[in-house]
Design a protein around this motif. Structure first.
Motif, mmCIF file in Angstrom:
data_model
loop_
_atom_site.group_PDB
_atom_site.id
_atom_site.type_symbol
_atom_site.label_atom_id
_atom_site.label_comp_id
_atom_site.label_asym_id
_atom_site.label_seq_id
_atom_site.Cartn_x
_atom_site.Cartn_y
_atom_site.Cartn_z
ATOM 1 N N SER A 1 -3.516 159.009 -10.680
ATOM 2 C CA SER A 1 -4.590 158.569 -9.781
ATOM 3 C C SER A 1 -4.953 157.111 -10.041
ATOM 4 O O SER A 1 -5.243 156.354 -9.106
ATOM 5 C CB SER A 1 -5.821 159.467 -9.927
ATOM 6 N N SER B 1 -9.387 161.572 -7.383
ATOM 7 C CA SER B 1 -8.481 160.879 -6.475
ATOM 8 C C SER B 1 -8.546 159.369 -6.650
ATOM 9 O O SER B 1 -9.523 158.820 -7.171
ATOM 10 C CB SER B 1 -8.819 161.233 -5.020
ATOM 11 N N LEU C 1 -4.941 166.576 -2.020
ATOM 12 C CA LEU C 1 -3.919 165.535 -2.074
ATOM 13 C C LEU C 1 -3.047 165.551 -0.826
ATOM 14 O O LEU C 1 -2.650 164.489 -0.326
ATOM 15 C CB LEU C 1 -3.063 165.724 -3.327
ATOM 16 N N GLN D 1 -4.808 163.837 1.860
ATOM 17 C CA GLN D 1 -5.112 162.439 1.582
ATOM 18 C C GLN D 1 -3.944 161.526 1.928
ATOM 19 O O GLN D 1 -4.140 160.388 2.349
ATOM 20 C CB GLN D 1 -5.471 162.274 0.107
#
Length: 241
Positions: free
Chosen positions: A40, A118, A237, A240
């Protein structure tokens, strides 16, 4: 403050741990715990330099596999005990770079024990502290009403005494003020404050991280919860990117 501040990210990962043995290198899913924080951090756009601070050679050798991660030193043994203050670990890294003529405006502390964080959370927290002109920032979660400190008591001489401020108990949930606890995902501090021996102090900004799993691994039970939270994290994820 620089228009484009220089930001040092420190991933602290000492080898010893009484609760979960060598937890930074223990697998969660298909990779070591520390890998989640490294990945991350590397995906974040606002970090100038990312380092891993550890006394453990296995951890350092693993981190060296990632392009963009620096291993400037092996952390001294006296800074890798259960009693070692985090501020000393952070200050040690800053002083190392200052000795080489390299300075930073902020330090971002990213603890591997909070793996589900994140890159967007990192970048948005940095933007928040810059725009707020705060001295430090901590990521937080709202405390559920039933645990709100305004409804808390302590026992003194077998009698309950209110812990929260004020002398009258707030009877209605709707009247409770929002309260927050730090979740361990992100600490950002101006280097000037760190050099005063403080990680948290001055004007403190809070950044709510309520859309990502709230996992901070300290016990075997936390480890089990982290495995359960993996599926939610994979979904986040996937959406994203």
């Amino acid at each position: 403050m620089n228009i484009n501040p220089r930001i040092l990210a420190i991933i602290p990962a000492r080898g010893g741990s009484k609760s979960v043995s060598n937890k930074n290198m223990k697998l969660i899913g298909d990779k070591p715990l520390i890998a989640y924080t490294i990945e991350s951090a590397l995906q974040a756009k606002m970090l100038t330099k990312i380092i891993v601070s550890s006394d453990n050679l296995d951890t350092l050798n693993f981190a060296r596999q990632f392009t963009g991660i620096e291993i400037p030193f092996t952390r001294p043994r006296q800074l890798a005990t259960d009693a070692s203050p985090t501020i000393d670990v952070v200050k040690h890294a800053l002083l190392h770079y200052l000795a080489h003529g390299i300075s930073f405006d902020f330090v971002v502390l990213l603890q591997p024990t909070s793996p589900f964080r994140s890159c967007d959370l990192i970048d948005n927290a940095i933007k928040h502290i810059i725009h707020s002109h705060a001295d430090c920032l901590i990521s937080v979660q709202k405390i559920p009403d039933r645990f709100n400190p305004y409804w808390s008591f302590e026992c003194q001489d077998k009698t309950l005494k209110m812990v929260g401020p004020g002398e009258k108990l707030i009877s209605r949930r709707q009247n409770l003020p929002d309260t927050f606890h730090r979740d361990g995902k992100i600490y950002i501090t101006r280097t000037s404050l760190i050099m005063q021996g403080k990680l948290i102090g001055g004007t403190i900004a809070g950044f709510i991280a309520d859309n990502e799993p709230d996992i901070n691994i300290d016990t075997p039970e936390d480890w089990k919860n982290a495995h359960i939270a993996m599926e939610k994290w994979k979904t986040i994820l996937k959406n994203q990117f």
